[in-house]
Design a protein around this motif. Structure first.
Motif, PDB file in Angstrom:
ATOM      1  N   GLN A 115       0.829  -1.205   0.000  1.00  0.00           N
ATOM      2  CA  GLN A 115       0.000   0.000   0.000  1.00  0.00           C
ATOM      3  C   GLN A 115       0.861   1.252   0.000  1.00  0.00           C
ATOM      4  N   LYS A 116       2.026   1.175   0.624  1.00  0.00           N
ATOM      5  CA  LYS A 116       2.919   2.339   0.669  1.00  0.00           C
ATOM      6  C   LYS A 116       3.332   2.759  -0.741  1.00  0.00           C
ATOM      7  N   GLN A 117       3.635   1.784  -1.579  1.00  0.00           N
ATOM      8  CA  GLN A 117       3.988   2.109  -2.969  1.00  0.00           C
ATOM      9  C   GLN A 117       2.756   2.569  -3.749  1.00  0.00           C
ATOM     10  N   ALA A 118       1.614   1.930  -3.482  1.00  0.00           N
ATOM     11  CA  ALA A 118       0.385   2.298  -4.192  1.00  0.00           C
ATOM     12  C   ALA A 118       0.012   3.751  -3.925  1.00  0.00           C
ATOM     13  N   ASP A 119       0.171   4.198  -2.678  1.00  0.00           N
ATOM     14  CA  ASP A 119      -0.198   5.565  -2.322  1.00  0.00           C
ATOM     15  C   ASP A 119       0.607   6.591  -3.109  1.00  0.00           C
ATOM     16  N   THR A 122       0.017   6.268  -7.323  1.00  0.00           N
ATOM     17  CA  THR A 122      -1.274   6.782  -7.774  1.00  0.00           C
ATOM     18  C   THR A 122      -1.247   8.289  -8.038  1.00  0.00           C
ATOM     19  N   GLN A 123      -0.144   8.942  -7.732  1.00  0.00           N
ATOM     20  CA  GLN A 123       0.015  10.335  -8.163  1.00  0.00           C
ATOM     21  C   GLN A 123       0.052  10.440  -9.684  1.00  0.00           C
ATOM     22  N   HIS A 124       0.426   9.328 -10.341  1.00  0.00           N
ATOM     23  CA  HIS A 124       0.627   9.349 -11.787  1.00  0.00           C
ATOM     24  C   HIS A 124      -0.273   8.373 -12.545  1.00  0.00           C
ATOM     25  N   ILE A 125      -0.689   7.292 -11.901  1.00  0.00           N
ATOM     26  CA  ILE A 125      -1.459   6.234 -12.564  1.00  0.00           C
ATOM     27  C   ILE A 125      -2.882   6.247 -12.020  1.00  0.00           C
ATOM     28  N   ASN A 126      -3.857   6.083 -12.902  1.00  0.00           N
ATOM     29  CA  ASN A 126      -5.262   6.214 -12.510  1.00  0.00           C
ATOM     30  C   ASN A 126      -5.684   5.234 -11.427  1.00  0.00           C
ATOM     31  N   TYR A 127      -5.264   3.982 -11.532  1.00  0.00           N
ATOM     32  CA  TYR A 127      -5.683   2.962 -10.571  1.00  0.00           C
ATOM     33  C   TYR A 127      -4.468   2.162 -10.120  1.00  0.00           C
ATOM     34  N   VAL A 128      -4.281   2.049  -8.806  1.00  0.00           N
ATOM     35  CA  VAL A 128      -3.192   1.253  -8.252  1.00  0.00           C
ATOM     36  C   VAL A 128      -3.752   0.428  -7.093  1.00  0.00           C
ATOM     37  N   ILE A 129      -3.475  -0.860  -7.117  1.00  0.00           N
ATOM     38  CA  ILE A 129      -3.933  -1.773  -6.066  1.00  0.00           C
ATOM     39  C   ILE A 129      -2.722  -2.224  -5.268  1.00  0.00           C
ATOM     40  N   GLY A 130      -2.775  -2.047  -3.947  1.00  0.00           N
ATOM     41  CA  GLY A 130      -1.721  -2.498  -3.055  1.00  0.00           C
ATOM     42  C   GLY A 130      -2.314  -3.255  -1.885  1.00  0.00           C
ATOM     43  N   MET A 131      -1.456  -3.811  -1.043  1.00  0.00           N
ATOM     44  CA  MET A 131      -1.889  -4.606   0.099  1.00  0.00           C
ATOM     45  C   MET A 131      -1.501  -3.913   1.403  1.00  0.00           C
ATOM     46  N   ASN A 132      -2.455  -3.841   2.330  1.00  0.00           N
ATOM     47  CA  ASN A 132      -2.214  -3.056   3.536  1.00  0.00           C
ATOM     48  C   ASN A 132      -1.524  -3.835   4.649  1.00  0.00           C
ATOM     49  N   GLN A 133      -1.419  -5.152   4.486  1.00  0.00           N
ATOM     50  CA  GLN A 133      -0.830  -5.992   5.517  1.00  0.00           C
ATOM     51  C   GLN A 133      -0.026  -7.105   4.866  1.00  0.00           C
ATOM     52  N   ALA A 134       0.495  -7.999   5.703  1.00  0.00           N
ATOM     53  CA  ALA A 134       1.098  -9.213   5.173  1.00  0.00           C
ATOM     54  C   ALA A 134       0.006 -10.056   4.524  1.00  0.00           C
ATOM     55  N   VAL A 135       0.302 -10.643   3.388  1.00  0.00           N
ATOM     56  CA  VAL A 135      -0.701 -11.388   2.642  1.00  0.00           C
ATOM     57  C   VAL A 135      -0.251 -12.827   2.475  1.00  0.00           C
ATOM     58  N   GLN A 136      -1.115 -13.758   2.819  1.00  0.00           N
ATOM     59  CA  GLN A 136      -0.822 -15.167   2.622  1.00  0.00           C
ATOM     60  C   GLN A 136      -0.803 -15.482   1.135  1.00  0.00           C
ATOM     61  N   ASP A 137       0.080 -16.352   0.736  1.00  0.00           N
ATOM     62  CA  ASP A 137       0.251 -16.679  -0.672  1.00  0.00           C
ATOM     63  C   ASP A 137      -1.044 -17.162  -1.339  1.00  0.00           C
ATOM     64  N   PRO A 138      -1.770 -18.134  -0.765  1.00  0.00           N
ATOM     65  CA  PRO A 138      -3.008 -18.580  -1.423  1.00  0.00           C
ATOM     66  C   PRO A 138      -4.062 -17.482  -1.522  1.00  0.00           C
ATOM     67  N   VAL A 139      -4.106 -16.605  -0.530  1.00  0.00           N
ATOM     68  CA  VAL A 139      -5.084 -15.525  -0.541  1.00  0.00           C
ATOM     69  C   VAL A 139      -4.752 -14.510  -1.633  1.00  0.00           C
TER      70      VAL A 139
END
Length: 324
Positions: A115-119, A122-139
């Motif tokens: 999420q830190k990179q996404a924030d 997004t100054q330059h790209i219309n849509y950016v998806i990031g993760m706010n926490q640790a994410v399990q691989d299958p999830v």
């Protein structure tokens, strides 16, 4: 045709991730989708920092998907020339995507704490998806599969993001996309494990109506600048447009003045770039028998900010559906 590029990195010495499974699932989902002909997908493995700008230059994708490890403030985890980990920082990523803001529409960072990179991106790209926490691989894989299933069904990025959220299944696997997991998931319940992870969709500031992609309509334009010998003569102009609903064409004759002709029309976010414009002089009208336009004639496609010069004309009708 939307181009998707997947960048995968799992350097030596980091926990093993099922990136091969994620890429395979995305490929298979798009191949079986209703709109598969509208997407072209490529993947790059063992990605190094230099590989990112190379693939953006070579492919010019509309969607960039990164899968691998993330370390929050330190950045995303890529590889160096000998396969060991190398961080690429937030500012470096932001500066790179700034250079490709005219072609990249969406960036997916399927890695822990991205999420830190996404924030910033997004100054330059219309849509950016990031993760706010640790994410399990299958999830992380579940989310990616749901997201691209949504795109493959003709949904907007925002709608596909919601499908991705709905596709997430609780999983107690201890493998996360953080470089060094802070603690084990083994003693947590499924609901507790899932609560650590939430994909975040960021949209570019100032997009306004863009924040509802299903309803957005904006002005785009095609500028035609003739060479002097073809100025003030009638031409056949054809604009071909691909959308997730099919293929469309506008075709009429217009006199192109010496200062140029600016044709303005509307775009919805579900319409697909690029479009093509074909300009042909009508030789039967010409006293000099011209049958083609030389390379000096320019056709420029653009959107949002219109040129200040050239004769402006709105295109509001006579779009016809065409079959290929």
């Amino acid at each position: 045709m939307k181009k998707i590029v997947i960048l995968a990195s799992n350097p030596q010495g980091t926990s093993r991730l099922r990136l091969d499974k994620e890429v395979r699932e995305i490929y298979e989902g798009l191949q079986r989708s209703q709109w598969r002909k509208h997407f072209d997908i490529e993947s790059r493995w063992a990605v190094r920092p230099r590989d990112i700008h190379r693939v953006l230059l070579d492919i010019r994708p509309q969607i960039v998907h990164f899968c691998g490890h993330g370390e929050g403030d330190a950045g995303l985890v890529l590889e160096n020339n000998v396969g060991e980990l190398q961080f690429v920082g937030t500012e470096a990523l932001s500066g790179l995507f700034k250079l490709f803001a005219d072609s990249v529409e969406c960036v997916i960072l399927n890695a822990c704490y991205s999420q830190k990179q996404a924030d910033v991106i997004t100054q330059h790209i219309n849509y950016v998806i990031g993760m706010n926490q640790a994410v399990q691989d299958p999830v992380a894989i579940d989310f990616a599969v749901g997201f691209y299933d949504g795109l493959g069904s003709g949904l907007t990025i925002k709608q596909a993001f919601e499908i991705g959220l709905a596709a997430i299944q609780p999983n107690s696997s201890i493998s996360t996309r953080k470089l060094i997991p802070e603690h084990s998931w083994e003693n947590e319940t499924d609901s507790e494990a899932q609560s650590h992870f939430m994909p975040i969709l960021r949209t570019k500031a100032g997009l306004g109506e863009y924040t509802d992609p299903a309803n957005y309509i904006g002005t785009v334009w095609t500028q035609i600048i003739p060479e002097l010998s073809n100025a003030n003569k009638r031409h056949l102009i054809t604009i071909k447009w691909a959308s997730l609903e099919g293929f469309w064409q506008w075709q009429q004759t217009r006199v192109i003045p010496e200062g140029g002709l600016l044709l303005c029309y509307q775009k919805r976010n579900k319409d697909v770039f690029p479009r093509t414009t074909i300009v042909s002089p009508l030789s039967e009208i010409y006293e000099d028998g011209v049958v083609s336009i030389s390379n000096a004639t320019k056709v420029i496609n653009g959107h949002l900010e219109e040129p200040a010069t050239a004769f402006r004309e709105e295109i509001n009708s006579k779009w016809q559906e065409i079959k290929y």
